[in-house]
Design a protein around this motif. Structure first.
Motif, PDB file in Angstrom:
ATOM      1  N   PHE A  91       0.828  -1.198   0.000  1.00 24.29           N
ATOM      2  CA  PHE A  91       0.000   0.000   0.000  1.00 24.29           C
ATOM      3  C   PHE A  91       0.870   1.259   0.000  1.00 24.29           C
ATOM      4  O   PHE A  91       0.626   2.197  -0.766  1.00 24.29           O
ATOM      5  CB  PHE A  91      -0.923   0.016   1.224  1.00 24.29           C
ATOM      6  N   VAL A  92       1.889   1.279   0.844  1.00 24.39           N
ATOM      7  CA  VAL A  92       2.766   2.450   0.917  1.00 24.39           C
ATOM      8  C   VAL A  92       3.459   2.689  -0.425  1.00 24.39           C
ATOM      9  O   VAL A  92       3.544   3.828  -0.912  1.00 24.39           O
ATOM     10  CB  VAL A  92       3.806   2.278   2.041  1.00 24.39           C
ATOM     11  N   GLU A  93       3.959   1.611  -1.042  1.00 24.22           N
ATOM     12  CA  GLU A  93       4.640   1.731  -2.327  1.00 24.22           C
ATOM     13  C   GLU A  93       3.689   2.265  -3.403  1.00 24.22           C
ATOM     14  O   GLU A  93       4.042   3.140  -4.197  1.00 24.22           O
ATOM     15  CB  GLU A  93       5.196   0.375  -2.764  1.00 24.22           C
ATOM     16  N   GLY A  94       2.480   1.721  -3.416  1.00 22.58           N
ATOM     17  CA  GLY A  94       1.501   2.168  -4.402  1.00 22.58           C
ATOM     18  C   GLY A  94       1.089   3.609  -4.201  1.00 22.58           C
ATOM     19  O   GLY A  94       1.070   4.401  -5.149  1.00 22.58           O
ATOM     20  N   PHE A  95       0.771   3.966  -2.962  1.00 19.27           N
ATOM     21  CA  PHE A  95       0.368   5.344  -2.672  1.00 19.27           C
ATOM     22  C   PHE A  95       1.490   6.322  -3.019  1.00 19.27           C
ATOM     23  O   PHE A  95       1.260   7.371  -3.621  1.00 19.27           O
ATOM     24  CB  PHE A  95       0.001   5.499  -1.198  1.00 19.27           C
ATOM     25  N   GLY A  96       2.706   5.967  -2.651  1.00 15.55           N
ATOM     26  CA  GLY A  96       3.834   6.856  -2.902  1.00 15.55           C
ATOM     27  C   GLY A  96       4.132   7.035  -4.379  1.00 15.55           C
ATOM     28  O   GLY A  96       4.486   8.131  -4.832  1.00 15.55           O
ATOM     29  N   SER A  97       3.962   5.966  -5.153  1.00  9.80           N
ATOM     30  CA  SER A  97       4.286   6.025  -6.577  1.00  9.80           C
ATOM     31  C   SER A  97       3.223   6.726  -7.405  1.00  9.80           C
ATOM     32  O   SER A  97       3.515   7.318  -8.448  1.00  9.80           O
ATOM     33  CB  SER A  97       4.493   4.611  -7.126  1.00  9.80           C
ATOM     34  N   LEU A  98       1.971   6.674  -6.953  1.00  7.89           N
ATOM     35  CA  LEU A  98       0.865   7.183  -7.763  1.00  7.89           C
ATOM     36  C   LEU A  98       0.310   8.518  -7.285  1.00  7.89           C
ATOM     37  O   LEU A  98      -0.525   9.123  -7.970  1.00  7.89           O
ATOM     38  CB  LEU A  98      -0.264   6.154  -7.799  1.00  7.89           C
ATOM     39  N   ALA A  99       0.774   8.994  -6.148  1.00  3.21           N
ATOM     40  CA  ALA A  99       0.194  10.192  -5.548  1.00  3.21           C
ATOM     41  C   ALA A  99       0.256  11.414  -6.457  1.00  3.21           C
ATOM     42  O   ALA A  99      -0.625  12.275  -6.413  1.00  3.21           O
ATOM     43  CB  ALA A  99       0.876  10.495  -4.213  1.00  3.21           C
ATOM     44  N   GLU A 100       1.290  11.498  -7.288  1.00  2.00           N
ATOM     45  CA  GLU A 100       1.457  12.682  -8.123  1.00  2.00           C
ATOM     46  C   GLU A 100       1.204  12.408  -9.608  1.00  2.00           C
ATOM     47  O   GLU A 100       1.628  13.181 -10.475  1.00  2.00           O
ATOM     48  CB  GLU A 100       2.869  13.245  -7.931  1.00  2.00           C
ATOM     49  N   VAL A 101       0.489  11.330  -9.899  1.00  2.00           N
ATOM     50  CA  VAL A 101       0.182  10.998 -11.294  1.00  2.00           C
ATOM     51  C   VAL A 101      -0.750  12.039 -11.913  1.00  2.00           C
ATOM     52  O   VAL A 101      -0.683  12.328 -13.101  1.00  2.00           O
ATOM     53  CB  VAL A 101      -0.442   9.593 -11.384  1.00  2.00           C
ATOM     54  N   GLY A 102      -1.633  12.621 -11.106  1.00  2.00           N
ATOM     55  CA  GLY A 102      -2.599  13.576 -11.624  1.00  2.00           C
ATOM     56  C   GLY A 102      -3.861  12.885 -12.079  1.00  2.00           C
ATOM     57  O   GLY A 102      -4.053  11.683 -11.855  1.00  2.00           O
ATOM     58  N   PRO A 103      -4.759  13.603 -12.754  1.00  2.00           N
ATOM     59  CA  PRO A 103      -6.012  12.996 -13.229  1.00  2.00           C
ATOM     60  C   PRO A 103      -5.717  11.791 -14.109  1.00  2.00           C
ATOM     61  O   PRO A 103      -4.879  11.855 -15.006  1.00  2.00           O
ATOM     62  CB  PRO A 103      -6.675  14.125 -14.032  1.00  2.00           C
ATOM     63  N   ALA A 158      -8.004   4.792 -27.466  1.00  2.00           N
ATOM     64  CA  ALA A 158      -8.458   5.249 -26.160  1.00  2.00           C
ATOM     65  C   ALA A 158      -7.309   5.846 -25.355  1.00  2.00           C
ATOM     66  O   ALA A 158      -7.449   6.905 -24.740  1.00  2.00           O
ATOM     67  CB  ALA A 158      -9.098   4.086 -25.394  1.00  2.00           C
ATOM     68  N   GLY A 159      -6.175   5.163 -25.354  1.00  2.00           N
ATOM     69  CA  GLY A 159      -5.022   5.680 -24.634  1.00  2.00           C
ATOM     70  C   GLY A 159      -4.587   7.034 -25.155  1.00  2.00           C
ATOM     71  O   GLY A 159      -4.293   7.965 -24.386  1.00  2.00           O
ATOM     72  N   ARG A 160      -4.568   7.163 -26.475  1.00  2.00           N
ATOM     73  CA  ARG A 160      -4.161   8.427 -27.092  1.00  2.00           C
ATOM     74  C   ARG A 160      -5.160   9.544 -26.764  1.00  2.00           C
ATOM     75  O   ARG A 160      -4.769  10.661 -26.386  1.00  2.00           O
ATOM     76  CB  ARG A 160      -4.057   8.248 -28.603  1.00  2.00           C
ATOM     77  N   ALA A 161      -6.445   9.241 -26.907  1.00  2.00           N
ATOM     78  CA  ALA A 161      -7.473  10.257 -26.664  1.00  2.00           C
ATOM     79  C   ALA A 161      -7.487  10.722 -25.214  1.00  2.00           C
ATOM     80  O   ALA A 161      -7.710  11.904 -24.932  1.00  2.00           O
ATOM     81  CB  ALA A 161      -8.846   9.701 -27.055  1.00  2.00           C
ATOM     82  N   LEU A 162      -7.236   9.809 -24.295  1.00  2.00           N
ATOM     83  CA  LEU A 162      -7.210  10.184 -22.878  1.00  2.00           C
ATOM     84  C   LEU A 162      -6.047  11.133 -22.586  1.00  2.00           C
ATOM     85  O   LEU A 162      -6.202  12.122 -21.863  1.00  2.00           O
ATOM     86  CB  LEU A 162      -7.117   8.931 -22.002  1.00  2.00           C
ATOM     87  N   VAL A 163      -4.885  10.843 -23.138  1.00  2.00           N
ATOM     88  CA  VAL A 163      -3.736  11.725 -22.935  1.00  2.00           C
ATOM     89  C   VAL A 163      -4.014  13.105 -23.534  1.00  2.00           C
ATOM     90  O   VAL A 163      -3.724  14.141 -22.915  1.00  2.00           O
ATOM     91  CB  VAL A 163      -2.466  11.102 -23.545  1.00  2.00           C
ATOM     92  N   GLU A 164      -4.595  13.129 -24.716  1.00  2.00           N
ATOM     93  CA  GLU A 164      -4.910  14.408 -25.353  1.00  2.00           C
ATOM     94  C   GLU A 164      -5.940  15.198 -24.551  1.00  2.00           C
ATOM     95  O   GLU A 164      -5.985  16.431 -24.638  1.00  2.00           O
ATOM     96  CB  GLU A 164      -5.406  14.158 -26.777  1.00  2.00           C
ATOM     97  N   TYR A 224      -5.430  13.341 -19.372  1.00  2.00           N
ATOM     98  CA  TYR A 224      -5.411  12.257 -18.396  1.00  2.00           C
ATOM     99  C   TYR A 224      -4.143  11.411 -18.502  1.00  2.00           C
ATOM    100  O   TYR A 224      -3.583  11.250 -19.595  1.00  2.00           O
ATOM    101  CB  TYR A 224      -6.604  11.322 -18.615  1.00  2.00           C
ATOM    102  N   ALA A 225      -3.737  10.835 -17.388  1.00  2.00           N
ATOM    103  CA  ALA A 225      -2.824   9.702 -17.410  1.00  2.00           C
ATOM    104  C   ALA A 225      -3.658   8.453 -17.655  1.00  2.00           C
ATOM    105  O   ALA A 225      -4.868   8.431 -17.406  1.00  2.00           O
ATOM    106  CB  ALA A 225      -2.085   9.587 -16.080  1.00  2.00           C
ATOM    107  N   VAL A 226      -3.028   7.392 -18.153  1.00  2.00           N
ATOM    108  CA  VAL A 226      -3.729   6.145 -18.452  1.00  2.00           C
ATOM    109  C   VAL A 226      -3.185   5.043 -17.546  1.00  2.00           C
ATOM    110  O   VAL A 226      -1.973   4.815 -17.480  1.00  2.00           O
ATOM    111  CB  VAL A 226      -3.553   5.745 -19.930  1.00  2.00           C
ATOM    112  N   ILE A 227      -4.084   4.364 -16.851  1.00  2.00           N
ATOM    113  CA  ILE A 227      -3.716   3.268 -15.954  1.00  2.00           C
ATOM    114  C   ILE A 227      -4.300   1.971 -16.492  1.00  2.00           C
ATOM    115  O   ILE A 227      -5.483   1.905 -16.833  1.00  2.00           O
ATOM    116  CB  ILE A 227      -4.231   3.510 -14.527  1.00  2.00           C
ATOM    117  N   THR A 228      -3.487   0.930 -16.576  1.00  2.00           N
ATOM    118  CA  THR A 228      -3.960  -0.399 -16.971  1.00  2.00           C
ATOM    119  C   THR A 228      -3.361  -1.435 -16.022  1.00  2.00           C
ATOM    120  O   THR A 228      -2.577  -1.104 -15.137  1.00  2.00           O
ATOM    121  CB  THR A 228      -3.562  -0.771 -18.416  1.00  2.00           C
TER     122      THR A 228
END
Length: 261
Positions: A51-63, A86-92, A95-99
């Motif tokens: 949990f700590v690793e995930g929270f720390g790594s993703l906290a500043e990813v943004g929308p 979809a990935g391209r449109a989300l970035v444009e 958004y960041a894209v999570i999979t």
């Protein structure tokens, strides 16, 4: 010599070093001796560390928006190309894209995001025959426990775009619907891309679940289906704008948006 690769957290194992069971499997398997009682506190520490690793790594990813779909969708398949779009449109759209970080539709969305110059996140999971994170992930985390990984998908996403997929895709989809239905997460759009694939499922939900009185009409509104990636992204943006408006309104004395969807 076998080159089968296995990832165990941050550790990579090959050949005879590849274990026959996963961390999740050993945690949930209650058979055998009772000495597991003495080791569970250590598992708690490992879970906490994830949990700590995930929270720390993703906290500043943004929308960000999570994209789900089958790991078996091959490059060149129409659904793969939809994932790239979809990935391209989300970035444009900002958004960041999570999979899930794997192959197939996940790789496609990561590819579209990476090629568009955006943040392409992969949340991998320890599986008996996993292939590791796909090459288009530029921020990757490997998890041992499914429930930790699932928390990251929901916590750091503003919504889900769901492409055709199998059991894992359905699991993520219906868990998200349950969290929304029960009020655990709010203002969380879910777009199903592929009317031919998702239509029969929604027909069954309407006829059997809604028809049988097991869900309400409002629950049906939690899922929207389209063949248009741009429309799915527009839904994400509309929810984002609506949430911002609600947050702005909550700062106004006496404002009450509790009955607005």
């Amino acid at each position: 010599m076998s080159r089968r690769e296995h990832r165990k957290g941050a550790v990579t194992l090959r050949g005879a070093q590849v274990p026959r069971t996963t961390t999740d499997q050993r945690l949930l398997d209650s058979r055998g001796r009772a000495d597991w009682v003495h080791s569970d506190p250590w598992r708690v520490m490992r879970i906490q560390a994830e949990f700590v690793e995930g929270f720390g790594s993703l906290a500043e990813v943004g929308p960000a928006i999570s994209v789900f779909g089958s790991a078996r969708t091959a490059p060149g398949h129409p659904t793969y190309e939809i994932g790239v779009a979809a990935g391209r449109a989300l970035v444009e759209a900002g958004y960041a894209v999570i999979t899930g970080g794997g192959p197939g539709a996940m790789e496609a969305a990561n590819r579209g995001a990476a090629e568009a110059g955006g943040v392409s996140v992969g949340l991998g999971i320890e599986l008996p025959f996993e292939s590791g994170l796909n090459e288009f992930v530029n921020l990757g985390i490997n998890f041992r426990y499914f429930f930790v990984r699932k928390t990251m998908f929901v916590k750091y996403s503003e919504g889900f775009i769901v492409l055709p997929g199998g059991v894992g895709t359905l699991d993520e989809l219906f868990e998200a619907v349950t969290l929304i239905q029960t009020g655990k997460v709010t203002h969380f759009p879910i777009a199903l891309v592929g009317t031919q694939f998702w239509g029969p499922l929604l027909d069954w939900v309407r006829s059997s679940l809604l028809g049988g009185g097991m869900i309400s009409e409002e629950d049906m509104d939690l899922l929207r289906v389209t063949d248009d990636v741009d429309q799915a992204v527009t839904w994400m943006l509309a929810h984002r704008a609506a949430r911002a408006q609600r947050q702005l309104g909550s700062d106004v004395p006496g404002a009450d948006y509790s009955d607005r969807s």
